[in-house]
Design an enzyme around this catalytic site. Sequence first.
Site, short mmCIF file in Angstrom:
data_model
loop_
_atom_site.label_atom_id
_atom_site.label_comp_id
_atom_site.label_asym_id
_atom_site.label_seq_id
_atom_site.Cartn_x
_atom_site.Cartn_y
_atom_site.Cartn_z
N ASP A 45 2.05 -0.85 -11.69
CA ASP A 45 3.39 -0.11 -12.51
C ASP A 45 4.03 -0.64 -13.21
O ASP A 45 5.00 -0.82 -14.40
CB ASP A 45 4.20 1.06 -11.82
CG ASP A 45 5.19 0.41 -10.64
OD1 ASP A 45 5.00 -0.90 -10.13
OD2 ASP A 45 5.64 0.63 -9.73
N SER A 46 3.77 -2.40 -12.91
CA SER A 46 4.79 -3.76 -13.87
C SER A 46 3.91 -3.12 -15.23
O SER A 46 4.45 -3.75 -16.33
CB SER A 46 4.06 -4.58 -13.59
OG SER A 46 2.07 -4.79 -13.12
N ASP A 84 -0.12 1.83 -8.23
CA ASP A 84 0.60 2.19 -7.74
C ASP A 84 0.68 3.86 -8.09
O ASP A 84 0.45 3.83 -8.90
CB ASP A 84 1.26 1.16 -8.74
CG ASP A 84 1.18 -0.17 -7.72
OD1 ASP A 84 2.43 -0.34 -6.98
OD2 ASP A 84 2.32 -1.49 -9.28
N LYS A 112 -0.73 2.55 -3.75
CA LYS A 112 0.12 1.17 -3.06
C LYS A 112 1.15 1.61 -3.86
O LYS A 112 1.48 2.40 -4.60
CB LYS A 112 -0.43 -0.43 -4.21
CG LYS A 112 0.74 -0.95 -3.87
CD LYS A 112 1.22 -2.34 -3.90
CE LYS A 112 1.27 -2.72 -5.59
NZ LYS A 112 2.89 -2.70 -5.97
N GLU A 114 5.85 1.36 -2.84
CA GLU A 114 6.16 0.30 -1.95
C GLU A 114 7.76 0.64 -0.99
O GLU A 114 8.51 2.11 -0.97
CB GLU A 114 7.77 -0.02 -3.22
CG GLU A 114 6.73 -0.59 -4.47
CD GLU A 114 8.06 -0.83 -5.77
OE1 GLU A 114 8.83 -0.71 -5.72
OE2 GLU A 114 7.16 -1.64 -6.71
N GLU A 181 5.99 -9.09 -2.15
CA GLU A 181 6.64 -9.56 -2.92
C GLU A 181 8.71 -10.66 -3.42
O GLU A 181 9.24 -10.29 -1.72
CB GLU A 181 7.79 -8.51 -3.91
CG GLU A 181 8.11 -8.98 -5.82
CD GLU A 181 7.02 -8.47 -6.63
OE1 GLU A 181 6.25 -7.59 -6.08
OE2 GLU A 181 7.90 -8.29 -7.98
O1 KIV Z 1 3.24 -3.44 -10.49
C1 KIV Z 1 2.71 -4.39 -10.06
O2 KIV Z 1 2.01 -5.62 -10.94
C2 KIV Z 1 2.65 -5.19 -8.61
C3 KIV Z 1 2.32 -6.26 -8.49
C4 KIV Z 1 3.89 -7.32 -9.12
C5 KIV Z 1 2.25 -6.54 -7.24
O3 KIV Z 1 3.07 -4.26 -8.13
#
Ligand code: KIV
Length: 251
Positions: A45-46, A84, A112, A114, A181
Site C-alpha cells: 500500500d506504499s 497489502d 499482508k 499490519e 519495519e
Molecule cells: O507497503 C509497502 O510497500 C510495505 C513495505 C514497505 C514492506 O509494506
Amino acid sequence: MSTTKVTVEMIRRMKGRKIPALTAYDYPMAKLLDEIGIPLILVGDSLGMVVLGYPDTTHVTLAEMEHHVRAAARAQPHALLAADLPYKSYETVESAVVNAKRLVAAGAEAVKAEGGREILTQARAIIAAGIPFLGHLGMLPQRVREEGGYHVKGKLTSEREALLADAQALAQAGAFALILELVALPAAKELTQKIPIPTIGIGSGPDCDGQILVTTDLLGTFPWFTPKFVKPRLNAADQMRAAIEEWKKSI
Ligand code: KIV
C-alpha cells in the site's frame, strides 16, 4: 529467470538465507522483478505515496489495491505475489476474510496486514480461509496519523518484549513470514533468532532473514522523498529528466 513457481512453503524454508523482496504496483515492474528472480513481490500500500500521490497509506482503498494487484498479477510471476490489506479493511474477522478474498480474486497469492496480537483473530481467520498470511510488525505505516510520524520500534525492553510476543503469536497462528519495519537492530536480531519463520526487514538492519524495499526508493523514481535507511542504486528520475529534456530539444 527461475521456472519454478515460488510457494509459501519455499519462502518458509528460506529462513536463515538472504531473501530479497521488493514491491511492484504494475505489470512491467512485476515482470522485471520476476525476470531477475526476486522470489517475493509485494503489491504494497506504499503505492499510495509513490504512485498515487497520497501523503500516507491511510488513503489507499481496497479498490485501488485490487486494481494494482490485477496489473501485477498479469505478469504471471514465478515469484510469490503478496498484497497489502489496506487501512481499515481488516477491522473485524468478517471484513478481513472478505477483503483478503477480494485481493486473492484480483490475483494475490498471499495477503499482508499490519499488527500483532490485536489482529490475531483476523490473521487466524484469513489462514483458516486458506489464504497465506504475511505479518507486519514494528513501525506500522497505517498508524502514522495516530503515532504522529514514523518511529523506530523495539528500543525499550517493554517494546522489544511486546514485539517478540506479537511475532511468536503470528508465527503460531500460521503466518509464513514477518515484515519487520524500522525495528531497532538488536530487537530485529533477537526476534529473527527466536521465531521459526523468516523475518524480512525494512530499515531493521542486516540480521533479518531477508530484506524488502519499496522499489521506487531503490531505483530513484520517486526522488522527492527517500527514507534514510535506503541507498538508492540508481537515480532514475535524473536519467528520465535528461532523456525528456533531450527529446524536447530535438523536436
Ligand atoms: O507497503 C509497502 O510497500 C510495505 C513495505 C514497505 C514492506 O509494506
